[in-house]
Design a protein around this motif. Sequence first.
Motif, PDB file in Angstrom:
ATOM      1  N   ASP A 154     -33.196   1.411 -25.948  1.00 42.65           N
ATOM      2  CA  ASP A 154     -34.172   2.111 -26.700  1.00 42.65           C
ATOM      3  C   ASP A 154     -34.645   0.984 -28.013  1.00 42.65           C
ATOM      4  O   ASP A 154     -33.698   0.222 -28.315  1.00 42.65           O
ATOM      5  CB  ASP A 154     -33.840   3.452 -27.493  1.00 42.65           C
TER       6      ASP A 154
ATOM      7  N   MET B 232     -22.416  -1.260 -31.500  1.00 45.77           N
ATOM      8  CA  MET B 232     -23.843  -0.529 -30.716  1.00 45.77           C
ATOM      9  C   MET B 232     -24.890  -0.927 -31.564  1.00 45.77           C
ATOM     10  O   MET B 232     -26.189  -0.844 -31.147  1.00 45.77           O
ATOM     11  CB  MET B 232     -23.543   1.128 -30.930  1.00 45.77           C
ATOM     12  N   LYS B 233     -24.854  -1.602 -32.732  1.00 48.38           N
ATOM     13  CA  LYS B 233     -25.705  -2.091 -33.623  1.00 48.38           C
ATOM     14  C   LYS B 233     -26.156  -3.465 -33.384  1.00 48.38           C
ATOM     15  O   LYS B 233     -27.098  -4.010 -33.887  1.00 48.38           O
ATOM     16  CB  LYS B 233     -25.363  -1.945 -34.926  1.00 48.38           C
TER      17      LYS B 233
ATOM     18  N   ARG C 193     -32.514   3.757 -31.940  1.00 54.43           N
ATOM     19  CA  ARG C 193     -31.093   3.733 -31.749  1.00 54.43           C
ATOM     20  C   ARG C 193     -30.274   3.942 -33.349  1.00 54.43           C
ATOM     21  O   ARG C 193     -29.258   4.384 -33.362  1.00 54.43           O
ATOM     22  CB  ARG C 193     -30.618   1.938 -31.368  1.00 54.43           C
TER      23      ARG C 193
ATOM     24  N   GLU D 179     -35.066  -0.341 -31.668  1.00 54.95           N
ATOM     25  CA  GLU D 179     -34.110  -0.100 -33.055  1.00 54.95           C
ATOM     26  C   GLU D 179     -34.186   1.117 -33.740  1.00 54.95           C
ATOM     27  O   GLU D 179     -33.224   1.646 -34.101  1.00 54.95           O
ATOM     28  CB  GLU D 179     -34.105  -1.518 -33.744  1.00 54.95           C
TER      29      GLU D 179
ATOM     30  N   ARG E 118     -23.797  -3.119 -26.344  1.00 55.49           N
ATOM     31  CA  ARG E 118     -24.160  -1.710 -26.910  1.00 55.49           C
ATOM     32  C   ARG E 118     -23.824  -0.672 -25.921  1.00 55.49           C
ATOM     33  O   ARG E 118     -23.317   0.449 -26.093  1.00 55.49           O
ATOM     34  CB  ARG E 118     -25.491  -1.721 -27.195  1.00 55.49           C
ATOM     35  N   ARG E 119     -24.295  -0.850 -24.519  1.00 53.92           N
ATOM     36  CA  ARG E 119     -24.028   0.074 -23.422  1.00 53.92           C
ATOM     37  C   ARG E 119     -22.623   0.555 -23.340  1.00 53.92           C
ATOM     38  O   ARG E 119     -22.396   1.593 -23.235  1.00 53.92           O
ATOM     39  CB  ARG E 119     -24.837  -0.497 -22.069  1.00 53.92           C
TER      40      ARG E 119
ATOM     41  N   PHE F 197     -27.680   8.239 -27.272  1.00 55.42           N
ATOM     42  CA  PHE F 197     -27.676   6.667 -27.356  1.00 55.42           C
ATOM     43  C   PHE F 197     -28.365   6.146 -26.041  1.00 55.42           C
ATOM     44  O   PHE F 197     -27.548   6.159 -25.388  1.00 55.42           O
ATOM     45  CB  PHE F 197     -26.484   5.842 -28.026  1.00 55.42           C
ATOM     46  N   ARG F 198     -29.340   5.176 -26.211  1.00 52.29           N
ATOM     47  CA  ARG F 198     -29.434   4.507 -25.179  1.00 52.29           C
ATOM     48  C   ARG F 198     -29.737   2.949 -25.637  1.00 52.29           C
ATOM     49  O   ARG F 198     -30.627   2.720 -26.420  1.00 52.29           O
ATOM     50  CB  ARG F 198     -30.722   4.821 -24.478  1.00 52.29           C
ATOM     51  N   ALA F 199     -29.046   2.144 -24.947  1.00 50.79           N
ATOM     52  CA  ALA F 199     -28.650   0.695 -25.417  1.00 50.79           C
ATOM     53  C   ALA F 199     -30.117   0.226 -25.581  1.00 50.79           C
ATOM     54  O   ALA F 199     -30.151  -1.070 -26.305  1.00 50.79           O
ATOM     55  CB  ALA F 199     -27.863   0.095 -24.561  1.00 50.79           C
TER      56      ALA F 199
ATOM     57  N   ASN G 248     -21.114   2.082 -26.151  1.00 51.05           N
ATOM     58  CA  ASN G 248     -21.428   3.678 -26.071  1.00 51.05           C
ATOM     59  C   ASN G 248     -20.808   4.384 -25.297  1.00 51.05           C
ATOM     60  O   ASN G 248     -20.316   5.465 -25.652  1.00 51.05           O
ATOM     61  CB  ASN G 248     -22.897   3.685 -25.946  1.00 51.05           C
TER      62      ASN G 248
END
Length: 172
Positions: free
Chosen positions: A134, A105-106, A139, A136, A113-114, A130-132, A117
């Motif tokens: 968004d 996710m980082k 996030r 940094e 990331r999506r 969490f929105r992939a 999550n």
Amino acid sequence: MNNPAVQYVVLAVCVLVLALIWFWRSSGPREPRPEELAAAALNPQLAELDREKAAVRLASHPNKPLPLIRRVFAEAQSVQVRAAAALGLGALMDWPSVPKLIEAMKGESVELRRHANAAVVQIMGRDFGFRADDPEPERKKVIAQIEKNYPVYQKIYYNKHNLPQPVPEAQP
């Protein structure tokens, strides 16, 4: 049924029916073994779409091959293959993989990331927002919340399902 000719005809029909059933069951397409799917998902000579399809089939395999899905998630070079494996880890409620999913996710890939999550949400049973895509800093805030809550949610899950608590991995 005392007539031997009738008995032979009945026996022949039964043998024929059994042979047809055997032929019908053995002639259909077989499900690839999990090892074959994992090898295909990690094979750099296959097209990326074929590797992704192999990872998706592995993640939904009836044998639930968790170690192989973990391996594909860890070793695959393709974002799509790793994303498919991440969803498999989520579907199998693989709590030990949550730290690696959080690391994904980082990462740089919005798609990975999506999917990572989505797996974390499925495993933990909570959407932390969490929105992939968004920025940094936003996030990072949400990831910090997930990392803070992960041990608590894991303990609750293991207690609820009467599972032995996992032993934390030794830090090098």
